[in-house]
Design a protein around this motif. Structure first.
Motif, PDB file in Angstrom:
ATOM      1  N   ARG A 182      90.025  51.496 -15.438  1.00 11.16           N
ATOM      2  CA  ARG A 182      91.082  51.821 -14.474  1.00 11.16           C
ATOM      3  C   ARG A 182      92.384  52.097 -15.215  1.00 11.16           C
ATOM      4  N   THR A 183      93.185  53.033 -14.677  1.00 13.22           N
ATOM      5  CA  THR A 183      94.501  53.311 -15.238  1.00 13.22           C
ATOM      6  C   THR A 183      95.372  54.017 -14.216  1.00 13.22           C
ATOM      7  N   GLU A 184      96.653  54.112 -14.537  1.00 12.34           N
ATOM      8  CA  GLU A 184      97.592  54.838 -13.689  1.00 12.34           C
ATOM      9  C   GLU A 184      97.679  56.278 -14.176  1.00 12.34           C
ATOM     10  N   VAL A 185      97.800  57.194 -13.217  1.00 14.06           N
ATOM     11  CA  VAL A 185      97.906  58.613 -13.516  1.00 14.06           C
ATOM     12  C   VAL A 185      99.183  59.127 -12.862  1.00 14.06           C
ATOM     13  N   TYR A 186      99.954  59.900 -13.610  1.00 14.98           N
ATOM     14  CA  TYR A 186     101.178  60.493 -13.075  1.00 14.98           C
ATOM     15  C   TYR A 186     100.857  61.868 -12.497  1.00 14.98           C
ATOM     16  N   ALA A 187     100.172  61.822 -11.367  1.00 13.90           N
ATOM     17  CA  ALA A 187      99.805  63.027 -10.607  1.00 13.90           C
ATOM     18  C   ALA A 187      99.498  62.572  -9.194  1.00 13.90           C
ATOM     19  N   ASP A 188      99.597  63.478  -8.236  1.00  8.61           N
ATOM     20  CA  ASP A 188      99.331  63.084  -6.854  1.00  8.61           C
ATOM     21  C   ASP A 188      97.829  62.906  -6.627  1.00  8.61           C
ATOM     22  N   PRO A 189      97.458  62.019  -5.704  1.00  8.93           N
ATOM     23  CA  PRO A 189      96.036  61.699  -5.476  1.00  8.93           C
ATOM     24  C   PRO A 189      95.170  62.917  -5.161  1.00  8.93           C
ATOM     25  N   GLU A 190      95.677  63.879  -4.422  1.00 12.71           N
ATOM     26  CA  GLU A 190      94.880  65.057  -4.068  1.00 12.71           C
ATOM     27  C   GLU A 190      94.519  65.869  -5.305  1.00 12.71           C
ATOM     28  N   THR A 191      95.482  66.035  -6.207  1.00 13.66           N
ATOM     29  CA  THR A 191      95.232  66.768  -7.448  1.00 13.66           C
ATOM     30  C   THR A 191      94.201  66.040  -8.303  1.00 13.66           C
ATOM     31  N   VAL A 192      94.345  64.723  -8.412  1.00 14.86           N
ATOM     32  CA  VAL A 192      93.409  63.914  -9.203  1.00 14.86           C
ATOM     33  C   VAL A 192      92.011  64.003  -8.610  1.00 14.86           C
ATOM     34  N   TYR A 193      91.918  63.876  -7.300  1.00 15.55           N
ATOM     35  CA  TYR A 193      90.618  63.930  -6.622  1.00 15.55           C
ATOM     36  C   TYR A 193      89.917  65.267  -6.894  1.00 15.55           C
ATOM     37  N   GLU A 194      90.621  66.371  -6.695  1.00 10.25           N
ATOM     38  CA  GLU A 194      90.020  67.696  -6.922  1.00 10.25           C
ATOM     39  C   GLU A 194      89.582  67.859  -8.373  1.00 10.25           C
ATOM     40  N   ARG A 234     102.123  59.531  -8.281  1.00  7.17           N
ATOM     41  CA  ARG A 234     101.371  58.584  -9.106  1.00  7.17           C
ATOM     42  C   ARG A 234     100.192  58.057  -8.299  1.00  7.17           C
ATOM     43  N   CYS A 235      99.165  57.656  -9.022  1.00  2.00           N
ATOM     44  CA  CYS A 235      98.038  56.990  -8.376  1.00  2.00           C
ATOM     45  C   CYS A 235      97.268  56.217  -9.433  1.00  2.00           C
ATOM     46  N   GLU A 236      96.387  55.377  -8.968  1.00  5.28           N
ATOM     47  CA  GLU A 236      95.491  54.654  -9.864  1.00  5.28           C
ATOM     48  C   GLU A 236      94.133  55.332  -9.769  1.00  5.28           C
ATOM     49  N   VAL A 237      93.499  55.504 -10.905  1.00  5.82           N
ATOM     50  CA  VAL A 237      92.159  56.087 -10.910  1.00  5.82           C
ATOM     51  C   VAL A 237      91.231  55.118 -11.623  1.00  5.82           C
ATOM     52  N   SER A 238      90.031  54.970 -11.079  1.00  4.40           N
ATOM     53  CA  SER A 238      89.054  54.113 -11.745  1.00  4.40           C
ATOM     54  C   SER A 238      87.676  54.761 -11.723  1.00  4.40           C
ATOM     55  N   LEU A 239      86.988  54.567 -12.824  1.00  6.13           N
ATOM     56  CA  LEU A 239      85.588  54.953 -12.953  1.00  6.13           C
ATOM     57  C   LEU A 239      84.807  53.664 -12.878  1.00  6.13           C
ATOM     58  N   GLU A 240      83.926  53.556 -11.887  1.00  3.60           N
ATOM     59  CA  GLU A 240      83.144  52.355 -11.667  1.00  3.60           C
ATOM     60  C   GLU A 240      81.672  52.703 -11.826  1.00  3.60           C
ATOM     61  N   VAL A 241      80.982  51.970 -12.683  1.00  5.84           N
ATOM     62  CA  VAL A 241      79.578  52.269 -12.988  1.00  5.84           C
ATOM     63  C   VAL A 241      78.754  50.989 -12.858  1.00  5.84           C
ATOM     64  N   ARG A 255     100.362  61.198 -23.997  1.00  3.12           N
ATOM     65  CA  ARG A 255     100.830  59.807 -24.010  1.00  3.12           C
ATOM     66  C   ARG A 255      99.652  58.858 -24.248  1.00  3.12           C
ATOM     67  N   ASP A 256      99.988  57.669 -24.743  1.00  2.00           N
ATOM     68  CA  ASP A 256      98.974  56.628 -24.851  1.00  2.00           C
ATOM     69  C   ASP A 256      98.648  56.151 -23.445  1.00  2.00           C
ATOM     70  N   VAL A 257      97.395  56.199 -23.086  1.00  2.00           N
ATOM     71  CA  VAL A 257      96.954  55.814 -21.752  1.00  2.00           C
ATOM     72  C   VAL A 257      96.515  54.350 -21.797  1.00  2.00           C
ATOM     73  N   ASP A 258      97.174  53.516 -20.987  1.00  2.00           N
ATOM     74  CA  ASP A 258      96.809  52.104 -20.912  1.00  2.00           C
ATOM     75  C   ASP A 258      95.625  51.950 -19.969  1.00  2.00           C
ATOM     76  N   LEU A 259      94.538  51.403 -20.481  1.00  2.00           N
ATOM     77  CA  LEU A 259      93.332  51.220 -19.688  1.00  2.00           C
ATOM     78  C   LEU A 259      93.126  49.748 -19.372  1.00  2.00           C
ATOM     79  N   GLU A 260      92.733  49.487 -18.149  1.00  2.00           N
ATOM     80  CA  GLU A 260      92.283  48.158 -17.753  1.00  2.00           C
ATOM     81  C   GLU A 260      90.768  48.250 -17.650  1.00  2.00           C
ATOM     82  N   VAL A 261      90.064  47.387 -18.373  1.00  2.00           N
ATOM     83  CA  VAL A 261      88.604  47.458 -18.425  1.00  2.00           C
ATOM     84  C   VAL A 261      88.015  46.154 -17.936  1.00  2.00           C
ATOM     85  N   TYR A 262      87.085  46.278 -17.001  1.00  2.00           N
ATOM     86  CA  TYR A 262      86.340  45.121 -16.489  1.00  2.00           C
ATOM     87  C   TYR A 262      84.874  45.333 -16.822  1.00  2.00           C
TER      88      TYR A 262
END
Length: 178
Positions: free
Chosen positions: A7-19, A107-114, A165-172
């Motif tokens: 998971r991390t924060e993205v400096y883009a609107d959610p619609e753009t990230v989703y597409e 801004r939004c948070e994006v996460s890849l969950e597997v 930029r350095d992307v700060d990742l939160e990993v679970y």
């Protein structure tokens, strides 16, 4: 089931990230081991099927995946359809200011969950070199999953933001294998 969330924060609107995330074919640009993503059928929505060709060491494997659900602009669910019990989602969550007020939407948070079950992997899925066991391959390949997930998220964020930029990742991780 083993679980991994990056998971991390993205400096883009959610619609753009989703597409952006809905375009599975672009993922080959972000992974060290994913060589090609081919659309088998569909337009990106539920039921869309992809063939993802991975290459590692002396092995090549094509995973077959399907988009199982979408909730624009917040979620894309997918699953692997043969050889292993695996699936997950991309989740996009609008950010809020520290005081609880919604921000300007940029801004939004994006996460890849597997989630996956290594024990469900089919030994018949790979054409192994002589004297190489399927268990050996699993033991070597599974730890690579975390690094790959982190790399995909980090590189996708950099492209979305058009920055380095350095992307700060939160990993679970809920696994002793990853």
């Amino acid at each position: 089931m083993d679980e991994l969330v990056v998971r991390t924060e993205v400096y883009a609107d959610p619609e753009t990230v989703y597409e952006f995330l809905l375009d599975f074919r672009g993922y080959a640009h972000y992974s060290e081991y994913l060589r090609e993503v081919r659309t088998v059928s569909g337009d990106g929505g539920p039921g869309t099927r992809y063939a993802l060709t991975f290459a590692w060491w002396k092995l090549t494997y094509t995973a077959h995946s399907e988009v199982t659900g979408v909730e624009p602009p917040e979620r894309i669910d997918w699953e692997i359809t043969k050889d292993i019990d695996a699936g997950g989602c991309w989740r996009v969550t609008p950010s809020e200011e520290a005081d609880g007020d919604a921000d300007d939407g940029s801004r939004c948070e994006v996460s890849l969950e597997v989630e996956f079950d290594p024990g469900s992997a089919s030994p018949d899925a790979l054409d192994l070199p002589r004297l190489v066991s399927f268990d050996w391959v699993l033991k070597k390949a599974i730890p690579l999953i975390r690094g790959e997930a982190e790399r995909v998220v980090e590189r996708a964020v950099r492209d979305l933001e058009e920055s380095t930029r350095d992307v700060d990742l939160e990993v679970y991780v809920d696994s002793d294998r990853i």
